[in-house]
Design a protein around this motif. Sequence first.
Motif, PDB file in Angstrom:
ATOM      1  N   UNK A  78      78.282  63.090  18.161  1.00  0.00           N
ATOM      2  CA  UNK A  78      79.142  62.948  16.980  1.00  0.00           C
ATOM      3  C   UNK A  78      79.372  64.305  16.302  1.00  0.00           C
ATOM      4  N   UNK A  79      80.248  64.307  15.303  1.00  0.00           N
ATOM      5  CA  UNK A  79      80.633  65.542  14.619  1.00  0.00           C
ATOM      6  C   UNK A  79      79.435  66.274  14.024  1.00  0.00           C
ATOM      7  N   UNK A  80      78.537  65.509  13.414  1.00  0.00           N
ATOM      8  CA  UNK A  80      77.395  66.142  12.752  1.00  0.00           C
ATOM      9  C   UNK A  80      76.537  66.891  13.761  1.00  0.00           C
ATOM     10  N   UNK A  81      76.345  66.274  14.923  1.00  0.00           N
ATOM     11  CA  UNK A  81      75.540  66.896  15.979  1.00  0.00           C
ATOM     12  C   UNK A  81      76.202  68.204  16.430  1.00  0.00           C
ATOM     13  N   UNK A  82      77.493  68.125  16.714  1.00  0.00           N
ATOM     14  CA  UNK A  82      78.208  69.305  17.207  1.00  0.00           C
ATOM     15  C   UNK A  82      78.246  70.402  16.149  1.00  0.00           C
ATOM     16  N   UNK A  83      78.418  69.983  14.895  1.00  0.00           N
ATOM     17  CA  UNK A  83      78.486  70.956  13.802  1.00  0.00           C
ATOM     18  C   UNK A  83      77.155  71.703  13.680  1.00  0.00           C
ATOM     19  N   UNK A  84      76.059  70.951  13.786  1.00  0.00           N
ATOM     20  CA  UNK A  84      74.742  71.598  13.703  1.00  0.00           C
ATOM     21  C   UNK A  84      74.553  72.577  14.860  1.00  0.00           C
ATOM     22  N   UNK A  85      74.986  72.175  16.062  1.00  0.00           N
ATOM     23  CA  UNK A  85      74.868  73.061  17.232  1.00  0.00           C
ATOM     24  C   UNK A  85      75.615  74.366  16.973  1.00  0.00           C
ATOM     25  N   UNK A  86      76.813  74.246  16.447  1.00  0.00           N
ATOM     26  CA  UNK A  86      77.635  75.428  16.219  1.00  0.00           C
ATOM     27  C   UNK A  86      77.021  76.312  15.128  1.00  0.00           C
ATOM     28  N   UNK A  87      76.586  75.665  14.059  1.00  0.00           N
ATOM     29  CA  UNK A  87      76.053  76.422  12.921  1.00  0.00           C
ATOM     30  C   UNK A  87      74.762  77.151  13.298  1.00  0.00           C
TER      31      UNK A  87
ATOM     32  N   UNK B  99      59.147  49.913  36.263  1.00  0.00           N
ATOM     33  CA  UNK B  99      59.357  49.392  34.917  1.00  0.00           C
ATOM     34  C   UNK B  99      59.453  50.442  33.840  1.00  0.00           C
ATOM     35  N   UNK B 100      59.213  51.690  34.181  1.00  0.00           N
ATOM     36  CA  UNK B 100      59.304  52.748  33.177  1.00  0.00           C
ATOM     37  C   UNK B 100      60.775  53.082  32.918  1.00  0.00           C
ATOM     38  N   UNK B 101      61.111  53.348  31.660  1.00  0.00           N
ATOM     39  CA  UNK B 101      62.508  53.651  31.343  1.00  0.00           C
ATOM     40  C   UNK B 101      62.640  55.038  30.713  1.00  0.00           C
ATOM     41  N   UNK B 102      63.690  55.764  31.100  1.00  0.00           N
ATOM     42  CA  UNK B 102      63.911  57.105  30.554  1.00  0.00           C
ATOM     43  C   UNK B 102      64.538  57.041  29.165  1.00  0.00           C
ATOM     44  N   UNK B 103      64.072  57.905  28.242  1.00  0.00           N
ATOM     45  CA  UNK B 103      64.706  58.062  26.928  1.00  0.00           C
ATOM     46  C   UNK B 103      65.001  59.548  26.743  1.00  0.00           C
ATOM     47  N   UNK B 104      66.282  59.917  26.607  1.00  0.00           N
ATOM     48  CA  UNK B 104      66.622  61.344  26.583  1.00  0.00           C
ATOM     49  C   UNK B 104      66.083  62.077  25.356  1.00  0.00           C
ATOM     50  N   UNK B 105      65.754  63.345  25.590  1.00  0.00           N
ATOM     51  CA  UNK B 105      65.258  64.248  24.563  1.00  0.00           C
ATOM     52  C   UNK B 105      66.467  64.894  23.870  1.00  0.00           C
ATOM     53  N   UNK B 106      66.609  64.662  22.577  1.00  0.00           N
ATOM     54  CA  UNK B 106      67.766  65.166  21.831  1.00  0.00           C
ATOM     55  C   UNK B 106      67.883  66.685  21.931  1.00  0.00           C
ATOM     56  N   UNK B 107      66.719  67.364  21.845  1.00  0.00           N
ATOM     57  CA  UNK B 107      66.702  68.819  21.857  1.00  0.00           C
ATOM     58  C   UNK B 107      67.296  69.385  23.160  1.00  0.00           C
ATOM     59  N   UNK B 108      67.030  68.724  24.278  1.00  0.00           N
ATOM     60  CA  UNK B 108      67.540  69.226  25.557  1.00  0.00           C
ATOM     61  C   UNK B 108      69.060  69.158  25.588  1.00  0.00           C
ATOM     62  N   UNK B 109      69.609  68.065  25.055  1.00  0.00           N
ATOM     63  CA  UNK B 109      71.072  67.938  25.011  1.00  0.00           C
ATOM     64  C   UNK B 109      71.641  68.983  24.053  1.00  0.00           C
TER      65      UNK B 109
END
Lengths: 488, 95
Positions: free
Chosen positions: A297-306, A56-66
């Motif tokens: 999304x764009x904002x996520x990718x933009x932050x990664x690049x910056x 019954x446990x469900x995985x929730x991804x960690x944003x930082x890892x992605x």
Amino acid sequence: MSEYRIQGNTGEWEVVIGLEVHAQITSESKLFSGSSTGFGAEPNSHVSLVDAAMPGMLPVPNRECLRQAVRTGMAINAQINRWSRFDRKNYFYADLPQGYQISQLYHPIVGEGEIEVTLNEKDPDSPTKKIGIERIHVEQDAGKLMHDQHPTMSFVDLNRSGVALMEIVSRPDISSPQEAGAYLKKLRSILRYVGSCDGNMEQGSMRADVNVSVRKPGGELGTRTETKNVNSIRFMMQAIEYEAQRQVDLIESGGAVVQETRLFDPNKMETRSMRSKEDAHDYRYFPDPDLLPVELDDAFLEECRASLPELPDAKRARYEALGLTAYNAAVLTAEAETAFWFEDLLAEGVDAKQASNWLMSELFGALNKLGKTLDESPVNPKQAAELLGLVADGTISGSIAKQVFEIMLETGQGASAIVEEKGLKQTNDTGAIEAEIAKIMAANDDKVAEYRSGKDKLFGFFVGQTMKAMQGKANPQIINDLLKKALG
Amino acid sequence: MSIDKDTVNKIARLSRIAISDAEADKMVGELNGILAWVEQLGEVDVTGVEPMTAVIPNKLRLRDDVVTDGDVRDKVLANAPAKEGSFFGVPKVIE
């Protein structure tokens, strides 16, 4: 880049190598649960009900890892997939409580990229080669098994279970053990710069699966074997050498290479078959129904690049523009730690050339003697900058600086305090220097005569004697000027 | 698509489910029945239709990178068939 050939009875063979590197993503918590990733904790304490795969446990991804996987992809100029998905890789093993590993087979988060490597990263003229990266995907690590604690049982610690890994898969573009070593070093350097993995192979933060096959030069690809979980660059190179030679011997004696998983034994320096059951690798992958697709999304990718730092190649070019030699620039940028140390010195106002020379000769020399890494240096950049500042403004000479540095290493005292306490300040007192010069010339009238009759090299002798008489504290420039005058 | 007895035995082995020969025979018929039923979907023309990954138009929820869980060793080990100190105990596995 390198012509690596194995000389067999039937002629030469070339080696084809591809690497799958598992790198632990730097994060506080696990990929799909909120438990800690801290190393060295009490067994099974960093485990949540998700990591233990309770029903019954469900995985929730960690944003930082992605985010870290995406930033790593960007650092190797890879295609970033805005849409990716998690799949289940099904197999049973005691360190895998779920009975499947959540991974990304069909739609990885990062697609094709490349890494440029050179056989000697400290030699700017060494030839380079581009190694293709096929993909980077994100997946869970398994737990840890211990076999030597009990006669009939193995022990399981799930602290590592669910920690995020990046699997970085290269193309089979590598053709010698040296190239494989250079690739792994460069990859580790990039990961450390990006901050997505600490690259610590001893603690298992980075390990490689090594695919090796052999063929006649330019011929058809041979059958490959995969040597699993090699945890040092040296072992990897030894494993490749051994495995390639084994395959050549096998083929030349009429045998055939079997596609299989092997283990490297560093004590015997050989690889051994893991004798897995024939269908052990039927993983029956399918999309994980517990997880929706990952959409970036764009904002996520933009932050990664910056947030990407300046990478080694760009840094090297910039250091050369600061006036450093190509060699120094290459050495300072090979490891992120070194570059950051150097830049801390610059930030404290130290001149670039002075900083690089001191760091590479004095600091590296001292650390080498102490058997310490740069991270463990007893002297920090701020303290070093204080010392170098005293040299730059003429307070102490270069040779006195060496003495002061040794005292700093031993006592942890500041440079100014040491100079003050030991009275090491450089003197510009021309009267005192002239008096010593007169004494030295009187005691060495034969050498004075030789010098005056054209033996210019003796000038150095007089400088040395004067400096010695002044206990190293005289300003060398003033000694030079006064000696020239006195010797005529 | 249909499966034979060898495939049934292989799936059972991969799933670590012990089945007898008689059960395998029975299973071949049952599984083929299920597959044939599902295969009726093949009659629908899905050219140009994106595969559906979820029945609800939800977005994947992501977590922030903070430690919020763990430190429940006794709970985690509570149902273990065997435990030794802080570890799970399992039959010795060495490859």
